[in-house]
Design a protein around this motif. Sequence first.
Motif, PDB file in Angstrom:
ATOM      1  N   ASP A   1      -6.590   8.129 -13.957  1.00  0.00           N
ATOM      2  CA  ASP A   1      -8.116   7.817 -13.368  1.00  0.00           C
ATOM      3  C   ASP A   1      -7.870   7.206 -12.106  1.00  0.00           C
ATOM      4  OD1 ASP A   1      -9.208   8.986 -15.713  1.00  0.00           O
ATOM      5  OD2 ASP A   1      -9.520   6.943 -16.561  1.00  0.00           O
ATOM      6  N   ALA A   2      -9.198   7.179 -11.379  1.00  0.00           N
ATOM      7  CA  ALA A   2      -8.853   6.678  -9.929  1.00  0.00           C
ATOM      8  C   ALA A   2      -9.240   5.222  -9.811  1.00  0.00           C
ATOM      9  CB  ALA A   2     -10.044   7.354  -9.111  1.00  0.00           C
ATOM     10  N   ASP A   3      -8.374   4.518 -10.354  1.00  0.00           N
ATOM     11  CA  ASP A   3      -8.634   3.052 -10.086  1.00  0.00           C
ATOM     12  C   ASP A   3      -6.976   2.157 -10.290  1.00  0.00           C
ATOM     13  OD1 ASP A   3      -7.742   1.803 -13.034  1.00  0.00           O
ATOM     14  OD2 ASP A   3      -9.264   3.489 -13.341  1.00  0.00           O
TER      15      ASP A   3
ATOM     16  N   ALA B   1       8.685   3.089   0.173  1.00  0.00           N
ATOM     17  CA  ALA B   1       7.156   2.616   0.454  1.00  0.00           C
ATOM     18  C   ALA B   1       6.324   3.208  -0.029  1.00  0.00           C
ATOM     19  CB  ALA B   1       7.208   2.815   2.081  1.00  0.00           C
ATOM     20  N   VAL B   2       5.114   2.584  -0.513  1.00  0.00           N
ATOM     21  CA  VAL B   2       4.136   3.287  -1.117  1.00  0.00           C
ATOM     22  C   VAL B   2       2.871   3.322   0.025  1.00  0.00           C
ATOM     23  CG1 VAL B   2       2.210   3.073  -2.745  1.00  0.00           C
ATOM     24  CG2 VAL B   2       4.527   1.796  -3.226  1.00  0.00           C
ATOM     25  N   ARG B   3       2.215   4.609   0.086  1.00  0.00           N
ATOM     26  CA  ARG B   3       1.152   4.679   0.857  1.00  0.00           C
ATOM     27  C   ARG B   3      -0.046   5.500   0.130  1.00  0.00           C
ATOM     28  NH1 ARG B   3       4.610   3.254   5.061  1.00  0.00           N
ATOM     29  NH2 ARG B   3       6.062   4.641   5.764  1.00  0.00           N
ATOM     30  N   ALA B   4      -1.014   4.535   0.135  1.00  0.00           N
ATOM     31  CA  ALA B   4      -2.158   5.002  -0.751  1.00  0.00           C
ATOM     32  C   ALA B   4      -3.491   5.462   0.338  1.00  0.00           C
ATOM     33  CB  ALA B   4      -2.694   3.883  -1.373  1.00  0.00           C
ATOM     34  N   THR B   5      -4.366   6.510  -0.080  1.00  0.00           N
ATOM     35  CA  THR B   5      -5.229   6.912   0.452  1.00  0.00           C
ATOM     36  C   THR B   5      -6.365   7.021  -0.578  1.00  0.00           C
ATOM     37  OG1 THR B   5      -3.813   8.226   1.845  1.00  0.00           O
ATOM     38  CG2 THR B   5      -6.193   9.021   1.715  1.00  0.00           C
ATOM     39  N   ASP B   6      -7.692   6.592  -0.088  1.00  0.00           N
ATOM     40  CA  ASP B   6      -8.805   6.977  -0.681  1.00  0.00           C
ATOM     41  C   ASP B   6      -9.430   8.063  -0.149  1.00  0.00           C
ATOM     42  OD1 ASP B   6     -11.089   6.896  -2.317  1.00  0.00           O
ATOM     43  OD2 ASP B   6     -11.639   4.742  -1.713  1.00  0.00           O
TER      44      ASP B   6
ATOM     45  N   THR C   1      -6.842   0.401  -0.801  1.00  0.00           N
ATOM     46  CA  THR C   1      -5.622   0.889  -0.627  1.00  0.00           C
ATOM     47  C   THR C   1      -4.556  -0.279  -0.253  1.00  0.00           C
ATOM     48  OG1 THR C   1      -5.982   1.444   1.626  1.00  0.00           O
ATOM     49  CG2 THR C   1      -6.660   3.366   0.167  1.00  0.00           C
ATOM     50  N   THR C   2      -4.860  -1.189   0.264  1.00  0.00           N
ATOM     51  CA  THR C   2      -3.920  -2.256   0.519  1.00  0.00           C
ATOM     52  C   THR C   2      -3.528  -3.005  -0.984  1.00  0.00           C
ATOM     53  OG1 THR C   2      -5.362  -2.773   2.265  1.00  0.00           O
ATOM     54  CG2 THR C   2      -3.511  -4.281   1.799  1.00  0.00           C
ATOM     55  N   ASP C   3      -4.580  -3.093  -1.844  1.00  0.00           N
ATOM     56  CA  ASP C   3      -4.406  -3.403  -3.178  1.00  0.00           C
ATOM     57  C   ASP C   3      -3.337  -2.508  -3.966  1.00  0.00           C
ATOM     58  OD1 ASP C   3      -4.664  -4.998  -5.386  1.00  0.00           O
ATOM     59  OD2 ASP C   3      -6.292  -3.949  -6.100  1.00  0.00           O
TER      60      ASP C   3
ATOM     61  N   ASP D   1      13.736   5.516   2.067  1.00  0.00           N
ATOM     62  CA  ASP D   1      14.381   6.747   1.684  1.00  0.00           C
ATOM     63  C   ASP D   1      13.341   7.689   1.234  1.00  0.00           C
ATOM     64  OD1 ASP D   1      16.974   5.998   2.390  1.00  0.00           O
ATOM     65  OD2 ASP D   1      17.269   4.712   0.616  1.00  0.00           O
ATOM     66  N   HIS D   2      12.275   7.028   0.547  1.00  0.00           N
ATOM     67  CA  HIS D   2      11.201   7.739  -0.441  1.00  0.00           C
ATOM     68  C   HIS D   2       9.805   7.315  -0.039  1.00  0.00           C
ATOM     69  CE1 HIS D   2      14.774   9.380  -2.634  1.00  0.00           C
ATOM     70  NE2 HIS D   2      15.186   8.099  -2.971  1.00  0.00           N
ATOM     71  N   VAL D   3       8.767   8.101   0.101  1.00  0.00           N
ATOM     72  CA  VAL D   3       7.585   7.527  -0.001  1.00  0.00           C
ATOM     73  C   VAL D   3       6.899   7.942  -0.935  1.00  0.00           C
ATOM     74  CG1 VAL D   3       5.319   7.789   1.440  1.00  0.00           C
ATOM     75  CG2 VAL D   3       7.498   7.881   2.814  1.00  0.00           C
ATOM     76  N   LEU D   4       6.213   6.933  -1.722  1.00  0.00           N
ATOM     77  CA  LEU D   4       5.154   7.337  -3.140  1.00  0.00           C
ATOM     78  C   LEU D   4       3.929   7.370  -2.517  1.00  0.00           C
ATOM     79  CD1 LEU D   4       5.317   7.336  -6.100  1.00  0.00           C
ATOM     80  CD2 LEU D   4       4.399   5.325  -5.971  1.00  0.00           C
ATOM     81  N   ARG D   5       3.369   8.682  -2.617  1.00  0.00           N
ATOM     82  CA  ARG D   5       2.004   8.852  -2.179  1.00  0.00           C
ATOM     83  C   ARG D   5       0.870   8.466  -3.264  1.00  0.00           C
ATOM     84  NH1 ARG D   5       0.243   8.822   2.519  1.00  0.00           N
ATOM     85  NH2 ARG D   5      -1.778   9.994   1.766  1.00  0.00           N
ATOM     86  N   ALA D   6       0.024   7.496  -3.101  1.00  0.00           N
ATOM     87  CA  ALA D   6      -1.186   7.231  -4.245  1.00  0.00           C
ATOM     88  C   ALA D   6      -2.361   7.706  -3.623  1.00  0.00           C
ATOM     89  CB  ALA D   6      -1.025   5.739  -4.498  1.00  0.00           C
ATOM     90  N   VAL D   7      -2.830   8.585  -4.186  1.00  0.00           N
ATOM     91  CA  VAL D   7      -4.214   9.191  -3.622  1.00  0.00           C
ATOM     92  C   VAL D   7      -5.117   9.188  -4.707  1.00  0.00           C
ATOM     93  CG1 VAL D   7      -5.086  11.318  -2.658  1.00  0.00           C
ATOM     94  CG2 VAL D   7      -2.677  11.041  -2.438  1.00  0.00           C
ATOM     95  N   PHE D   8      -6.241   8.506  -4.197  1.00  0.00           N
ATOM     96  CA  PHE D   8      -7.445   8.317  -5.043  1.00  0.00           C
ATOM     97  C   PHE D   8      -8.567   9.275  -4.590  1.00  0.00           C
ATOM     98  CE2 PHE D   8      -4.909   4.730  -4.994  1.00  0.00           C
ATOM     99  CZ  PHE D   8      -4.566   4.126  -6.322  1.00  0.00           C
ATOM    100  N   ALA D   9      -9.255   9.845  -5.562  1.00  0.00           N
ATOM    101  CA  ALA D   9     -10.522  10.620  -5.257  1.00  0.00           C
ATOM    102  C   ALA D   9     -11.569  10.922  -6.352  1.00  0.00           C
ATOM    103  CB  ALA D   9     -10.029  12.133  -4.781  1.00  0.00           C
TER     104      ALA D   9
END
Length: 384
Positions: A60-62, A82-87, A96-98, A120-128
């Motif tokens: 779920d998106a939380d 590195a974690v990069r988040a997008t809403d 996304t900072t949290d 070395d790796h980017v983790l994408r965390a995408v919320f929608a």
Amino acid sequence: MYLLELGGEDDVFAACEAASAATGVRRIAPGLAVADAVVPERVRGLAYTHRASRLLGRTDADVASARALLEAAALEREGSVAVRATDVHGSAGVSTTDAERTLGSVLVDRGFTVDLDDPDHVLRAVFAEGRLESGGALAADEATGDLVTPLEESDDPDSSGDGDGPADVTAVGDRSRGERVSVCALGWLEAESVRDFGDRAPTDKPFFQPGSMDPLLARAVANVAGAQPGRTVLDPMCGTGGVLVEAGLVGADVVGTDAQGKMVRGARENLRHFLERDDPSPTGVPRGSWHVGRGDATRLPLADDAADAVVFDAPYGRQSKIDTHRLEDLVSGALAQARRVASRAVVIADRSWAAEAGDAGWTLEAAFERRVHRSLTRYVLVLE
Ligand SMILES: C[S@@+](CC[C@H](N)C(=O)[O-])C[C@H]1O[C@@H](n2cnc3c(N)ncnc32)[C@H](O)[C@@H]1O
């Protein structure tokens, strides 16, 4: 499985383009799709997909759910992250900072080091969150001329648009409101599309004419047509060469004709400028070869099956003076010639032309519609 982050306003069209770089594409939330497999080199050349990531899982998106998902996931990687988040469109109301901080600390607990500058790796965390529209491209037997799917305007702020002024994108037709979804998808970034479309704004090209196609749409239709190394794409009404430039940059060999000598000279200038270069193409593939000559799209000086695909942007009634043909005859003739020289076509126009395409022997695979402004709606027909 892979996660695709879509761009623009129309996910159905974006997913259609993404299918040129991936298999088994299905939309899972606004702005998000999954695919069974991707070709990373081809993802780099997509217009309306920004990223493809190797999917770790979805929830779920939380942030709490994302955290639980990451704590349980099999990570199978080593090194810095590195974690990069997008809403997506701010739809989930997630900080996304949290999310980045929380998910980063899970990765640290699991033995990774964080390197925000050169991981070395980017983790994408995408919320929608939102409705997953069930509307889609029409099948041929539904093609009454009232085609359906609104096509997006440029999503790149630095791209110039198509010279028709500000876009007013609205849904057209009776597109059903789908189920409401709430998704967080986590994945290791695998490939990103090259966002250099602003460098090819029509007005900045060596040769410009009003009516030149926006490079984002031109790239997307070239991809939908199947432009790639080893394939030949023909634009029989090439104008300034907008589609041919984009098809050539993803490696297709391109051929153009235009009835006007001025356009032939201008298209050559643009193709020379963008395709004859020593540096590697931004998408990583060798640029395709190009040929442009003067010719009538209704009597193409080409052998049967000379191309793999035809793409053309038909003249618009209000902007084009066509000396030798009525517009209907021109488009019908061009569709028949396209059918003779290729087995796939993408037609962009200010009306559907679906009936004429059927008369010329084409089957409608998909249709998209975009309202550019009050007096101009653009149609994209995908023909097999
Ligand atoms: C809408 S413009 C194409 C714009 C082009 N996609 C671009 O990005 O510049 C249509 C073009 O069709 C050409 N045209 C009109 N009638 C033609 C014909 N019978 N055969 C070939 N080209 C024709 C016009 O000269 C014009 O350049």
